[in-house]
Design a protein around this motif. Structure first.
Motif, PDB file in Angstrom:
ATOM      1  N   LEU A 386     -85.200 -12.342 -52.633  1.00 53.36           N
ATOM      2  CA  LEU A 386     -86.267 -11.467 -52.602  1.00 53.36           C
ATOM      3  C   LEU A 386     -86.972 -11.480 -51.286  1.00 53.36           C
ATOM      4  O   LEU A 386     -87.473 -10.350 -50.772  1.00 53.36           O
ATOM      5  N   SER A 387     -87.372 -12.777 -50.964  1.00 54.32           N
ATOM      6  CA  SER A 387     -88.429 -12.872 -49.715  1.00 54.32           C
ATOM      7  C   SER A 387     -87.539 -12.449 -48.442  1.00 54.32           C
ATOM      8  O   SER A 387     -88.235 -11.719 -47.722  1.00 54.32           O
ATOM      9  N   VAL A 441     -91.462   0.724 -48.912  1.00 53.41           N
ATOM     10  CA  VAL A 441     -90.282   0.453 -48.528  1.00 53.41           C
ATOM     11  C   VAL A 441     -89.758  -0.959 -49.075  1.00 53.41           C
ATOM     12  O   VAL A 441     -88.643  -0.788 -49.589  1.00 53.41           O
ATOM     13  N   VAL A 442     -90.597  -1.643 -49.280  1.00 50.08           N
ATOM     14  CA  VAL A 442     -90.116  -3.069 -49.875  1.00 50.08           C
ATOM     15  C   VAL A 442     -89.863  -2.625 -51.319  1.00 50.08           C
ATOM     16  O   VAL A 442     -89.062  -3.201 -51.975  1.00 50.08           O
ATOM     17  N   THR A 443     -90.565  -1.936 -51.964  1.00 50.49           N
ATOM     18  CA  THR A 443     -90.240  -1.585 -53.347  1.00 50.49           C
ATOM     19  C   THR A 443     -89.097  -0.796 -53.666  1.00 50.49           C
ATOM     20  O   THR A 443     -88.308  -1.230 -54.533  1.00 50.49           O
ATOM     21  N   LEU A 444     -88.588   0.236 -52.872  1.00 50.42           N
ATOM     22  CA  LEU A 444     -87.588   0.869 -52.896  1.00 50.42           C
ATOM     23  C   LEU A 444     -86.325  -0.171 -52.581  1.00 50.42           C
ATOM     24  O   LEU A 444     -85.345   0.038 -53.145  1.00 50.42           O
ATOM     25  N   ALA A 445     -86.237  -0.946 -51.484  1.00 46.17           N
ATOM     26  CA  ALA A 445     -85.253  -1.815 -51.038  1.00 46.17           C
ATOM     27  C   ALA A 445     -84.869  -2.709 -52.044  1.00 46.17           C
ATOM     28  O   ALA A 445     -83.965  -3.177 -52.159  1.00 46.17           O
ATOM     29  N   LEU A 446     -85.922  -3.361 -52.744  1.00 40.50           N
ATOM     30  CA  LEU A 446     -86.049  -4.683 -53.504  1.00 40.50           C
ATOM     31  C   LEU A 446     -85.687  -4.163 -55.132  1.00 40.50           C
ATOM     32  O   LEU A 446     -85.381  -4.943 -55.811  1.00 40.50           O
ATOM     33  N   ALA A 447     -85.584  -2.909 -55.198  1.00 40.32           N
ATOM     34  CA  ALA A 447     -85.431  -2.582 -56.841  1.00 40.32           C
ATOM     35  C   ALA A 447     -84.161  -2.840 -57.111  1.00 40.32           C
ATOM     36  O   ALA A 447     -83.879  -3.415 -58.340  1.00 40.32           O
ATOM     37  N   GLN A 456     -84.327  -5.571 -64.580  1.00 42.78           N
ATOM     38  CA  GLN A 456     -85.730  -4.842 -64.825  1.00 42.78           C
ATOM     39  C   GLN A 456     -86.031  -4.499 -63.543  1.00 42.78           C
ATOM     40  O   GLN A 456     -86.169  -4.909 -62.610  1.00 42.78           O
ATOM     41  N   VAL A 457     -86.675  -3.183 -63.503  1.00 40.59           N
ATOM     42  CA  VAL A 457     -87.347  -2.617 -62.276  1.00 40.59           C
ATOM     43  C   VAL A 457     -88.744  -2.036 -62.830  1.00 40.59           C
ATOM     44  O   VAL A 457     -88.753  -1.418 -63.646  1.00 40.59           O
ATOM     45  N   SER A 458     -89.746  -2.544 -62.126  1.00 39.96           N
ATOM     46  CA  SER A 458     -90.981  -1.816 -62.589  1.00 39.96           C
ATOM     47  C   SER A 458     -91.170  -0.561 -61.798  1.00 39.96           C
ATOM     48  O   SER A 458     -91.133  -0.569 -60.618  1.00 39.96           O
ATOM     49  N   LEU A 459     -91.316   0.673 -62.683  1.00 43.57           N
ATOM     50  CA  LEU A 459     -91.360   1.738 -62.228  1.00 43.57           C
ATOM     51  C   LEU A 459     -93.172   1.869 -61.533  1.00 43.57           C
ATOM     52  O   LEU A 459     -93.276   2.943 -60.900  1.00 43.57           O
ATOM     53  N   ILE A 460     -94.064   1.136 -62.194  1.00 44.77           N
ATOM     54  CA  ILE A 460     -95.203   1.262 -61.632  1.00 44.77           C
ATOM     55  C   ILE A 460     -95.574   0.501 -60.454  1.00 44.77           C
ATOM     56  O   ILE A 460     -96.975   0.177 -60.309  1.00 44.77           O
ATOM     57  N   GLY A 461     -94.646  -0.500 -60.054  1.00 44.89           N
ATOM     58  CA  GLY A 461     -95.002  -1.541 -59.164  1.00 44.89           C
ATOM     59  C   GLY A 461     -95.616  -0.983 -57.820  1.00 44.89           C
ATOM     60  O   GLY A 461     -96.572  -1.930 -57.405  1.00 44.89           O
ATOM     61  N   LEU A 462     -95.208   0.154 -57.411  1.00 44.08           N
ATOM     62  CA  LEU A 462     -95.821   0.432 -56.373  1.00 44.08           C
ATOM     63  C   LEU A 462     -97.431   0.653 -56.398  1.00 44.08           C
ATOM     64  O   LEU A 462     -98.456   0.337 -55.553  1.00 44.08           O
ATOM     65  N   VAL A 463     -97.744   1.355 -57.450  1.00 41.74           N
ATOM     66  CA  VAL A 463     -99.183   1.753 -57.706  1.00 41.74           C
ATOM     67  C   VAL A 463     -99.733   0.303 -58.172  1.00 41.74           C
ATOM     68  O   VAL A 463    -100.897   0.260 -57.602  1.00 41.74           O
ATOM     69  N   ALA A 464     -99.370  -0.547 -58.758  1.00 46.00           N
ATOM     70  CA  ALA A 464     -99.780  -1.803 -59.269  1.00 46.00           C
ATOM     71  C   ALA A 464    -100.068  -2.888 -58.054  1.00 46.00           C
ATOM     72  O   ALA A 464    -101.128  -3.342 -57.962  1.00 46.00           O
ATOM     73  N   ASN A 465     -99.087  -2.790 -57.165  1.00 51.44           N
ATOM     74  CA  ASN A 465     -99.359  -3.749 -55.923  1.00 51.44           C
ATOM     75  C   ASN A 465    -100.379  -2.881 -54.949  1.00 51.44           C
ATOM     76  O   ASN A 465    -101.007  -3.549 -54.328  1.00 51.44           O
ATOM     77  N   LEU A 530     -77.282  -2.952 -50.995  1.00 51.63           N
ATOM     78  CA  LEU A 530     -76.993  -2.229 -49.589  1.00 51.63           C
ATOM     79  C   LEU A 530     -77.285  -0.638 -49.867  1.00 51.63           C
ATOM     80  O   LEU A 530     -77.909  -0.407 -48.719  1.00 51.63           O
ATOM     81  N   GLY A 531     -77.133  -0.045 -50.819  1.00 51.42           N
ATOM     82  CA  GLY A 531     -77.684   1.331 -50.948  1.00 51.42           C
ATOM     83  C   GLY A 531     -79.073   1.541 -51.056  1.00 51.42           C
ATOM     84  O   GLY A 531     -79.736   2.382 -50.133  1.00 51.42           O
ATOM     85  N   GLY A 532     -79.845   0.485 -51.487  1.00 53.34           N
ATOM     86  CA  GLY A 532     -81.410   0.486 -51.347  1.00 53.34           C
ATOM     87  C   GLY A 532     -81.892   0.178 -49.894  1.00 53.34           C
ATOM     88  O   GLY A 532     -82.782   0.921 -49.287  1.00 53.34           O
ATOM     89  N   VAL A 533     -81.253  -0.620 -49.206  1.00 52.53           N
ATOM     90  CA  VAL A 533     -81.529  -1.030 -47.950  1.00 52.53           C
ATOM     91  C   VAL A 533     -81.133   0.139 -46.932  1.00 52.53           C
ATOM     92  O   VAL A 533     -81.910   0.700 -46.121  1.00 52.53           O
ATOM     93  N   LEU A 534     -79.907   0.979 -47.210  1.00 52.33           N
ATOM     94  CA  LEU A 534     -79.595   1.958 -46.240  1.00 52.33           C
ATOM     95  C   LEU A 534     -80.817   3.166 -46.409  1.00 52.33           C
ATOM     96  O   LEU A 534     -80.975   3.880 -45.465  1.00 52.33           O
TER      97      LEU A 534
END
Length: 829
Positions: A386-387, A441-447, A456-465, A530-534
């Protein structure tokens, strides 16, 4: 300095081959099922050095030389990692000491962890005796010291002396019952044995504080663990000053790294909102702390002409910032993620001080190599991926550079016509925009990576973070840290915690706060990553759009289900207890839910819910064979997360679980069919519930028969000899006992598995769900002999891990410990 810079600048020429080879070698060694001899590993290290020396002598950088460098680096890393593993294994616990009362003298080297069950402590051993003779035990032990209240609930027939007020640094002489590290091995489950391996712990045990054992003896306070003692003192001050336990737990986690102080329900909120990284001492905290330290030290340093003349302010600030980050990591417990971050910061600092100016991919690769040379087994940890994926994505998208440069450029451009206030406002707005873009960018790439690692993926992670990161970083953490000097600030910090929880609770309560999906296979999961990074790379949309189908591969994947008319079962590795998942083409049943491990931990939360989530299982029915805690300990957690599941049990009407979900009573003769598979209850008889005196729980244990007409499974719960004879006495029931797979009654107790019953069942496979070295001695030696005499394949969970059987392949039982062997896992004799 310039000479050093020129020497280091040579590295990028062969850096990709050298760094890639080191990573490849470590990755290959981590895949080994068992370790080889020290001579083989040493030979590969020597061969690698010779190959690299030949390349260095030639001073060529052609393709052949690069391949040689890669192979040499891979051989070196493979051999070195193997030698380190062998050295660690050589200090393991002697199997002859397992289950024996060993008198150990040692020092408490970490903060004791207070639980409702007692205490857990980390003991650095100094000496050990068995029957008056000196013996060798591992250098580091993980020890439990339980209270009498806990053991009474767990039915331990011994009176425990309650543990004292333990302090870090104390030297004790304790009578310990030790065993090798052994944990559950389940699909997508937590690898407890790898965790202890990384912690340097090679044995676990508990204090024999009973009337028959030598009394524990405190030999004095030492200064062997001053940092841990200071952390314990700070934690106690927080707990004394902050009345609200929820706030005190979070403050203790932020200041001294005591993550166990946070309640399990709060961790569920953090995971649902995607902010878990903010409430533990992670790389984010240490990096931010280093950044702040660099700024403060640089500002103070520039104020002194003498100091600037002695050492330039930027270099002094960088070194002091890294040193203070290391100090913070040590004080917060020196966890593995903190260690990785400190090594990474030190690596980047050395590069900068040397004057080297490397492209970001080389810097990224070098930090990964250095971190993994420090701890190769970090490659198996979710936090590492993740890091480093997040850092790589930020490097590639140049967000870090934009964040530094854009506000300054905007301020300079508007200096001639804007007021000071407007320039500051413009800088603030641009900074917020860049921070939000970075988080997006980080949220989308790490999902996709979160889906691969956790399902599991947090759908409100962007707002919460977006809300939590500035609040925790700029308000809560500074107040919590400053409270060490001025405790009154912890009152303000507790108010900040309350506001944080209020916001997160609202977000977590949203029905779509997180999205769960089955964990995809590694290949599909990596395609999704790879898809998320692209999608976030600064490339033409024609290229970035290629990431969409790769993402869909991971998102749409579903595990294969049995064909109509077939079924399969998974006997989870849950220790001493029963928990068997049965699946047909469109339905699922869970037979028992495993034990309760302690007052705050059970198999439902720890094993079954992650397993059901990872496999995307929606239960239709939960069967609780009887009320014993090793069968219903995880029921509450499972029933709360599976509200649609019907409950079938032999529980009495006043049982606490009846308040959570009313159950239908299981009685012989009940039957139903799913997808061409028949389910039938064989035991207990309806009249057994009304017996006088009231029957024992085992006598009411539900027995479930599952059959598709060709293969049959018999799940027997904890029936004993009397119930076995009762089923044999009824010709209609006796005719249905023949089965291919038998869940061994009562975990192999000597009170069950009578020869007559086993002759009637004639099973090909027998599954034993029992704890490793459990205190009941299950399965009993006499019972094992009966199964062996009848040539029944016995599958004990301590040796097998999770066991999977399919009616389409009735001759095979897949054991996870055997199919996914790793050298750090306990090889049960």
């Amino acid at each position: 300095m310039h000479a050093t810079a020129s020497r280091i600048a040579i590295w990028p020429r062969t850096g990709l081959a050298l760094g890639g080879g080191l990573l490849l070698g470590m990755a290959l060694q981590l895949q080994q099922a068992g370790l080889l001899s020290a001579g083989i590993y040493a030979l590969f290290v020597l061969l690698a050095l010779v190959l690299y020396a030949l390349v260095a002598i030639k001073k060529r950088a052609d393709a052949g030389s690069q391949v040689t460098v890669l192979l040499a680096a891979a051989a070196f890393a493979w051999g070195l990692t193997g030698l380190r593993a062998l050295l660690f294994v050589s200090q393991a616990l002697n199997p002859a000491l397992e289950g024996r009362d060993v008198l150990v003298t040692g020092v408490v080297v970490d903060m004791p962890q207070v639980t409702e069950a007692g205490l857990r402590l980390r003991l650095a051993t100094e000496a050990a005796e068995l029957d008056g003779q000196a013996v060798q035990v591992p250098a580091l032990l993980d020890v439990g010291w339980y209270t009498s209240a806990y053991n009474a609930q767990a039915q331990v027939p011994e009176l425990q002396r309650p543990p004292p007020d333990l302090r870090a640094g104390q030297r004790w002489r304790l009578s310990l019952r030790l065993k090798a590290p052994h944990g559950s091995v389940n699909p997508h489950g937590f690898d407890y044995e790898l965790y202890l391996w990384e912690q340097g712990v090679q044995a676990t045990g508990y204090v024999r504080a009973t009337a028959s054992a030598p009394p524990p003896q405190m030999l004095g306070q030492t200064w062997a663990a001053p940092v841990a003692l200071a952390r314990q003192w700070v934690r106690e001050r927080i707990q004394a000053h902050v009345a609200d336990a929820r706030s005190a737990g979070l403050l203790a986690a932020l200041v001294v790294g005591d993550q166990r102080a946070i309640d399990r329900n709060d961790w569920d909120v953090f995971r649902a909102t995607g902010v878990s990284h903010l409430v533990s001492i992670s790389g984010t905290h240490i990096t931010m702390f280093a950044w702040l330290a660099v700024g403060v030290v640089g500002w103070l340093w520039r104020g002194s002409a003498r100091l600037c003349g002695w050492w330039p302010a930027p270099q002094a600030a960088l070194m002091c910032g890294v040193a203070l980050a290391w100090a913070y990591a040590l004080f917060s417990g020196w966890g593995v993620p903190a260690q990785r971050t400190c090594v990474m910061l030190a690596t980047v600092a050395v590069l900068r001080l040397s004057g080297a100016r490397w492209p970001w991919p080389w810097v990224w690769l070098l930090t990964a190599v250095v971190v993994l040379l420090w701890d190769p087994w970090a490659m198996l940890q979710a936090g590492f991926w993740l890091s480093f994926v997040a850092v790589g994505v930020l490097f590639a998208t140049s967000i870090a550079m934009d964040l530094r440069a854009a506000p300054a450029d905007a301020a300079r451009a508007s200096a001639a016509k804007d007021s000071q206030v407007r320039r500051v406002c413009r800088w603030g707005v641009l900074t917020v925009v860049h921070l939000l873009r970075e988080q997006w960018v980080v949220t989308l790439a790490l999902a996709p990576l979160g889906l691969l690692l956790f399902g599991q993926v947090s759908l409100i992670g962007l707002v919460a973070n977006a809300l939590a990161i500035p609040w925790v970083t700029l308000v809560l953490t500074p107040l919590a840290m400053a409270g060490v000097v001025w405790p009154e600030l912890w009152t303000a910090a507790s108010g900040a915690v309350a506001l944080l929880y209020a916001g997160l609770d609202v977000l977590a309560a949203w029905p779509w706060s997180s999205w769960s999906a089955p964990v995809p296979p590694l290949a599909m999961g990596m395609a999704g990553v790879l898809g998320g990074v692209l999608l976030v790379l600064p490339m033409p949309w024609a290229v970035r759009s290629a990431g969409v189908p790769l993402l869909w591969l991971a998102v749409l994947w579903r595990p294969a289900l049995p064909a109509p008319g077939e079924f399969e079962l998974l006997a989870a590795d849950i220790g001493q207890g029963n928990a068997v998942l049965v699946q047909t083409a469109h339905h699922a049943l869970l037979f028992d839910t495993g034990p309760r491990y302690s007052l705050e931990s059970d198999a439902g939360n720890r094993v079954m819910l992650p397993l059901l989530k990872a496999l995307d299982v929606r239960l239709d029915t939960v069967v609780l064979s009887h009320r014993d805690m090793d069968h219903v300990g995880g029921a509450a957690a499972v029933l709360m997360q599976q509200p649609q599941a019907a409950l079938l049990s032999s529980l009495e009407p006043q049982h606490a679980l009846q308040q959570l979900r009313h159950s239908e009573r299981c009685e012989a003769g009940q039957h139903w069919a799913w997808d061409g598979v028949e389910f039938e209850v064989l035991q207990p008889q309806a009249g057994a519930y009304e017996g006088q005196p009231a029957p024992k729980p085992n006598a009411l244990s539900c027995v479930l028969r599952i059959s598709n007409g060709r293969q049959t499974v018999l799940l027997a719960g904890d029936i004993e000899a009397a119930q076995e004879r009762q089923m044999l006495a009824d010709p209609a029931t006796a005719a249905k006992l023949r089965a291919d797979v038998l869940l061994v009654p009562h975990h192999g107790s000597k009170t069950s598995s009578t020869p007559e019953f086993l002759q009637a069942v004639q099973a090909q496979h027998a599954l034993v769900q029992a704890g490793y070295r459990n205190r009941y001695g299950h399965p009993a030696a006499a019972v094992l002999e009966r199964y062996q005499d009848l040539r029944i394949h016995l599958v004990p969970s301590p040796r097998c891990g999770a066991a999977r059987w399919r009616s389409a392949e009735p001759q095979n039982v897949a054991c996870m410990r055997e199919d996914e062997r790793h050298y750090w896992r306990h090889d049960v004799p």
